[in-house]
Motif scaffolding. Structure first.
Motif, PDB file in Angstrom:
ATOM      1  N   GLU A 114       0.826  -1.189   0.000  1.00  0.00           N
ATOM      2  CA  GLU A 114       0.000   0.000   0.000  1.00  0.00           C
ATOM      3  C   GLU A 114       0.870   1.251   0.000  1.00  0.00           C
ATOM      4  O   GLU A 114       1.946   1.271   0.581  1.00  0.00           O
ATOM      5  CB  GLU A 114      -0.925   0.006   1.219  1.00  0.00           C
ATOM      6  CG  GLU A 114      -1.944  -1.127   1.210  1.00  0.00           C
ATOM      7  CD  GLU A 114      -2.904  -1.010   2.374  1.00  0.00           C
ATOM      8  OE1 GLU A 114      -2.959   0.063   2.997  1.00  0.00           O
ATOM      9  OE2 GLU A 114      -3.603  -1.997   2.649  1.00  0.00           O
ATOM     10  N   VAL A 115       0.367   2.301  -0.641  1.00  0.00           N
ATOM     11  CA  VAL A 115       1.090   3.559  -0.743  1.00  0.00           C
ATOM     12  C   VAL A 115       0.389   4.612   0.100  1.00  0.00           C
ATOM     13  O   VAL A 115      -0.824   4.769   0.017  1.00  0.00           O
ATOM     14  CB  VAL A 115       1.154   4.036  -2.212  1.00  0.00           C
ATOM     15  CG1 VAL A 115       1.926   5.342  -2.316  1.00  0.00           C
ATOM     16  CG2 VAL A 115       1.774   2.967  -3.086  1.00  0.00           C
ATOM     17  N   VAL A 126       5.870  -1.717   4.049  1.00  0.00           N
ATOM     18  CA  VAL A 126       6.640  -2.933   3.814  1.00  0.00           C
ATOM     19  C   VAL A 126       6.657  -3.735   5.110  1.00  0.00           C
ATOM     20  O   VAL A 126       6.080  -3.333   6.114  1.00  0.00           O
ATOM     21  CB  VAL A 126       8.091  -2.611   3.367  1.00  0.00           C
ATOM     22  CG1 VAL A 126       8.099  -1.938   2.014  1.00  0.00           C
ATOM     23  CG2 VAL A 126       8.789  -1.739   4.398  1.00  0.00           C
ATOM     24  N   GLU A 127       7.312  -4.832   5.107  1.00  0.00           N
ATOM     25  CA  GLU A 127       7.502  -5.617   6.334  1.00  0.00           C
ATOM     26  C   GLU A 127       8.781  -6.409   6.170  1.00  0.00           C
ATOM     27  O   GLU A 127       8.772  -7.565   5.749  1.00  0.00           O
ATOM     28  CB  GLU A 127       6.299  -6.532   6.599  1.00  0.00           C
ATOM     29  CG  GLU A 127       6.375  -7.201   7.972  1.00  0.00           C
ATOM     30  CD  GLU A 127       5.108  -7.943   8.337  1.00  0.00           C
ATOM     31  OE1 GLU A 127       5.127  -8.667   9.353  1.00  0.00           O
ATOM     32  OE2 GLU A 127       4.118  -7.820   7.597  1.00  0.00           O
ATOM     33  N   ASN A 128       9.892  -5.759   6.501  1.00  0.00           N
ATOM     34  CA  ASN A 128      11.202  -6.355   6.279  1.00  0.00           C
ATOM     35  C   ASN A 128      12.018  -6.356   7.566  1.00  0.00           C
ATOM     36  O   ASN A 128      12.065  -5.348   8.272  1.00  0.00           O
ATOM     37  CB  ASN A 128      11.978  -5.573   5.214  1.00  0.00           C
ATOM     38  CG  ASN A 128      11.350  -5.703   3.842  1.00  0.00           C
ATOM     39  OD1 ASN A 128      10.938  -6.776   3.438  1.00  0.00           O
ATOM     40  ND2 ASN A 128      11.257  -4.592   3.134  1.00  0.00           N
ATOM     41  N   PRO A 129      12.695  -7.464   7.858  1.00  0.00           N
ATOM     42  CA  PRO A 129      13.530  -7.528   9.061  1.00  0.00           C
ATOM     43  C   PRO A 129      14.863  -6.821   8.846  1.00  0.00           C
ATOM     44  O   PRO A 129      15.538  -7.042   7.835  1.00  0.00           O
ATOM     45  CB  PRO A 129      13.738  -9.032   9.259  1.00  0.00           C
ATOM     46  CG  PRO A 129      13.685  -9.598   7.871  1.00  0.00           C
ATOM     47  CD  PRO A 129      12.669  -8.748   7.129  1.00  0.00           C
ATOM     48  N   THR A 151       8.550  -1.164   8.725  1.00  0.00           N
ATOM     49  CA  THR A 151       7.151  -1.273   8.331  1.00  0.00           C
ATOM     50  C   THR A 151       6.717  -0.226   7.321  1.00  0.00           C
ATOM     51  O   THR A 151       5.692  -0.393   6.676  1.00  0.00           O
ATOM     52  CB  THR A 151       6.224  -1.191   9.557  1.00  0.00           C
ATOM     53  OG1 THR A 151       6.454   0.045  10.249  1.00  0.00           O
ATOM     54  CG2 THR A 151       6.485  -2.356  10.498  1.00  0.00           C
ATOM     55  N   ASP A 152       7.432   0.886   7.213  1.00  0.00           N
ATOM     56  CA  ASP A 152       7.233   1.772   6.075  1.00  0.00           C
ATOM     57  C   ASP A 152       8.483   2.595   5.839  1.00  0.00           C
ATOM     58  O   ASP A 152       9.331   2.737   6.721  1.00  0.00           O
ATOM     59  CB  ASP A 152       5.949   2.606   6.167  1.00  0.00           C
ATOM     60  CG  ASP A 152       6.072   3.895   6.964  1.00  0.00           C
ATOM     61  OD1 ASP A 152       7.187   4.407   7.158  1.00  0.00           O
ATOM     62  OD2 ASP A 152       5.024   4.418   7.388  1.00  0.00           O
ATOM     63  N   LEU A 160       9.443   1.830  12.312  1.00  0.00           N
ATOM     64  CA  LEU A 160       9.965   0.553  12.772  1.00  0.00           C
ATOM     65  C   LEU A 160       9.020  -0.044  13.809  1.00  0.00           C
ATOM     66  O   LEU A 160       8.286   0.677  14.488  1.00  0.00           O
ATOM     67  CB  LEU A 160      11.345   0.722  13.411  1.00  0.00           C
ATOM     68  CG  LEU A 160      12.449   1.345  12.568  1.00  0.00           C
ATOM     69  CD1 LEU A 160      13.696   1.548  13.421  1.00  0.00           C
ATOM     70  CD2 LEU A 160      12.765   0.481  11.351  1.00  0.00           C
ATOM     71  N   ALA A 161       9.072  -1.349  13.952  1.00  0.00           N
ATOM     72  CA  ALA A 161       8.367  -2.045  15.015  1.00  0.00           C
ATOM     73  C   ALA A 161       9.379  -2.872  15.793  1.00  0.00           C
ATOM     74  O   ALA A 161      10.196  -3.584  15.199  1.00  0.00           O
ATOM     75  CB  ALA A 161       7.264  -2.942  14.454  1.00  0.00           C
ATOM     76  N   VAL A 162       9.351  -2.749  17.112  1.00  0.00           N
ATOM     77  CA  VAL A 162      10.248  -3.514  17.978  1.00  0.00           C
ATOM     78  C   VAL A 162       9.401  -4.290  18.983  1.00  0.00           C
ATOM     79  O   VAL A 162       8.298  -3.878  19.340  1.00  0.00           O
ATOM     80  CB  VAL A 162      11.255  -2.600  18.714  1.00  0.00           C
ATOM     81  CG1 VAL A 162      12.174  -1.920  17.719  1.00  0.00           C
ATOM     82  CG2 VAL A 162      10.534  -1.552  19.548  1.00  0.00           C
ATOM     83  N   ALA A 163       9.949  -5.410  19.440  1.00  0.00           N
ATOM     84  CA  ALA A 163       9.176  -6.282  20.318  1.00  0.00           C
ATOM     85  C   ALA A 163       9.029  -5.709  21.723  1.00  0.00           C
ATOM     86  O   ALA A 163       8.009  -5.927  22.383  1.00  0.00           O
ATOM     87  CB  ALA A 163       9.826  -7.661  20.368  1.00  0.00           C
TER      88      ALA A 163
END
Length: 216
Positions: A114-115, A126-129, A151-152, A160-163
């Motif tokens: 999605e844009v 996106v969803e990249n490690p 994530t984007d 970013l997403a962190v645990a």
């Protein structure tokens, strides 16, 4: 101090390569193309910024220093006045007017992504490690590197997403897991949003005028 540490890391990488077997490597300097067999930052390990012996460009690599470089006095957020060519080439992105930029970035991140066009710069979900290194206000590491999820992404920032909870004001990110050895950026955390499963970080890239990491 930096020269001494450079030599130690180069010798360690050559003579003790078994220790880093399977690790992602920086491979070569993005500025002068000197071979740099330095291990890229890895989750649960300390990382420190080391300058290329040839051109002085900094890279974060596995290790820990008692005297790391610090953030330059006035690093710039990305804006049209900065020469973005070096940074953009590392991420294989090009700053183009829409709709060309949408077509290009869609090819890079996938047609199904999605844009988000509401912002000044187009962002792609996106969803990249990748790997993140927590940094203090002077860009000195505050703890071990961690796995994070990109994530984007846009040319000016990322999410970013962190645990776990995040306490550092800056982050250095390494894109080696995306097939871009040596591609690294420092970003300022401008907002956080935590829930029961993760913490999302809104980040704005900080650059030196030539697009390198803003360290000295």
């Amino acid at each position: 101090m930096a020269d001494s540490l450079n030599k130690e890391i180069e010798l360690h990488s050559i003579n003790c390569s078994e220790e880093y077997q399977g690790s992602l490597m920086i491979t070569r300097c993005q500025g002068c193309y000197r071979n740099l067999r330095w291990p890229a930052p890895c989750a649960d390990s300390w990382a420190t910024a080391i300058s290329c012996p040839e051109c002085g460009q900094y890279f974060f690599t596995e290790g820990r220093s008692t005297d790391p470089p610090t953030l330059t006095e006035q690093p710039a957020s990305t804006h049209p006045g900065i020469d973005m060519s070096h940074w953009l080439s590392k991420l294989r992105l090009m700053q183009m007017e829409r709709p060309q930029s949408i077509e290009l970035m869609t090819q890079l991140v996938g047609n199904s992504r999605e844009v988000d066009e509401r912002r000044e710069h187009v962002r792609f979900e996106v969803e990249n490690p990748i790997v993140g290194v927590p940094l203090d206000e002077q860009a000195k590491p505050t703890g071990v590197a961690v796995d994070v999820t990109l994530t984007d992404l846009s040319i000016s920032g990322m999410q970013l997403a962190v645990a776990d909870a995040w306490h550092a004001p800056l982050v250095a990110v390494d894109f080696g897991k995306l097939g871009l050895p040596g591609a690294q950026l420092i970003a300022e955390i401008v907002w956080q949003d935590a829930d029961d499963t993760s913490t999302r970080l809104g980040c704005r890239f900080l650059l030196s005028p030539d697009g390198r990491l803003p360290l000295s």
